[in-house]
Enzyme design. Sequence first.
Site, PDB file in Angstrom:
ATOM      1  N   GLN A   1      77.300  17.811 -11.892  1.00  0.00           N
ATOM      2  CA  GLN A   1      77.408  17.303 -10.535  1.00  0.00           C
ATOM      3  C   GLN A   1      76.126  16.566 -10.151  1.00  0.00           C
ATOM      4  O   GLN A   1      75.062  16.770 -10.726  1.00  0.00           O
ATOM      5  CB  GLN A   1      77.708  18.450  -9.567  1.00  0.00           C
ATOM      6  CG  GLN A   1      79.090  19.059  -9.799  1.00  0.00           C
ATOM      7  CD  GLN A   1      79.414  20.177  -8.831  1.00  0.00           C
ATOM      8  OE1 GLN A   1      78.534  20.790  -8.246  1.00  0.00           O
ATOM      9  NE2 GLN A   1      80.699  20.456  -8.665  1.00  0.00           N
TER      10      GLN A   1
ATOM     11  N   GLU B   1      86.994  31.614  -4.880  1.00  0.00           N
ATOM     12  CA  GLU B   1      87.041  30.153  -4.880  1.00  0.00           C
ATOM     13  C   GLU B   1      88.419  29.593  -4.516  1.00  0.00           C
ATOM     14  O   GLU B   1      89.367  30.319  -4.265  1.00  0.00           O
ATOM     15  CB  GLU B   1      86.582  29.612  -6.235  1.00  0.00           C
ATOM     16  CG  GLU B   1      85.090  29.288  -6.293  1.00  0.00           C
ATOM     17  CD  GLU B   1      84.700  28.077  -5.442  1.00  0.00           C
ATOM     18  OE1 GLU B   1      85.574  27.473  -4.788  1.00  0.00           O
ATOM     19  OE2 GLU B   1      83.499  27.745  -5.430  1.00  0.00           O
TER      20      GLU B   1
END
Length: 484
Positions: free
Chosen positions: A188, A279
């Site tokens: 990322q 999540e």
Amino acid sequence: MKYYDDLRSYIDALDAMGDIMHVRREVDGDFEPSAVTRRSYEIQSPAPLFHKVAGVAPGFRLFGAPASLSSVAGMPYARVAMSLGLAPASSGAEIIEALSAARHQPGIPPVRVSSENALCHQNILRGDDASLDRFPIPFAHDKDGGRYANTWGTLIVRTPDGKWVNWSIARVMKVDGKRMVGLMVPSQHIGQIWAEWVKLGQPMPYALVQGPAPAISCVSGIPIPAHADEADYIGTLAGAPVAVVKAVSIDLDVPATAEIVIEGHVSISRDCQEGPYGEYGGYLGSGSSAQPTFHVEAITHRDDPIWPMSITGRPTEESHTLWAMGLAADALTHLRDAGIPVKTTWIPEDSTVHWLLVVMPQNWRDLLPGMSSEALAQRIGEVLFATDAMVFIPKVYVVDDDFDPTNLREVVWVLSTRVHPVGRRAIFDEQRVIRLPQCYEEEEYVQGKGAKVVFDTLQTTRHLHASFEQGYPADVRQRVLDNW
């Protein structure tokens, strides 16, 4: 269309629509705000605004479900649309088109204002006063490793040479009043920038911004190209530059109308345990990992600040609305740039970001002469699985445009009746796999490699639907409607 340049004007607009649930009784500081927010997702109620949280100073508030599905009839994506400055009744396809179109327009850089004109500097805390313990940070889920200080805030970091400023969302867990620990994924953008600071042996300056203009939160949570500045892209969406102010303790600019700004430095090693955390795939977490520490050195905030939160889990929350739309817009942009005449793309909320639908127009064979549907599926996979964002998507369905991809009932009907049990799919082995998608085996997570698939469901001959719209003459349908 209206652009909301701070969180409060956006909340007021939702309130005027009846899409805010005011919780004025005192709620506990541990699980209750998250439990209320989680139920609001699951029954699609108005977004909860908590006015009184135990354990913190009066006036400090929490805001849940900021960009989930709206409770207003006929406008399911109103929160996302309004966050981006679009009309509340915008469809999913219209939102995705707007996000994709902005990628090809010139960015509008932010403009710096003075500290005196920055609402986020109404209160400046340094030293021992700059403590996270002042703020209403609840546990998101009862199996989490700690209170998560970032679920809907924007992390601002910059490369050491100053050429790339990144605004993003990543989960960050509170350790104590002066420390946090954040998930730092190497692939990322924030992970790439952190790696540059690590090479220099210098802690990375960061700002964690809670409650900026809603478009800032939204754009921070979607993919745009590396080395592109989110602030410029937001300016394009807004049609005006974002107002920023210099942080009080580090050399970064932060959104001037933000509710809260936390400033400090990130350690150069993975020296603290982060997780577990429930999540977006819909399951509670069960493990933790070593991640870098975010040291808290200064905090600024507005009077009576509002701390927004996204409580991830089963559909439908911000991962399944805003983030999914951003991923779909990224896919649409890459496919069209590759010359594939895609009508739209869509990630159904209930797929928890595990499916992507690529919708082809009725005349796609005329636009791509000589290409078979099998070859098209192969080409779509080659384009998509080469992009960073598609690391999250294991399954792609190439579909016709004779149904509404945002209607889950129609999606299930199409996939059930058009996906061949064995054939008509392009399988891509040895693709990059990370732990967030829930469908792989443990050995695939360990190796970081696994298969992805593109299903070819395109019809050779279009069949009429056995439906009210296609199964009866127009005059009969009209007579039925007139006498319903």
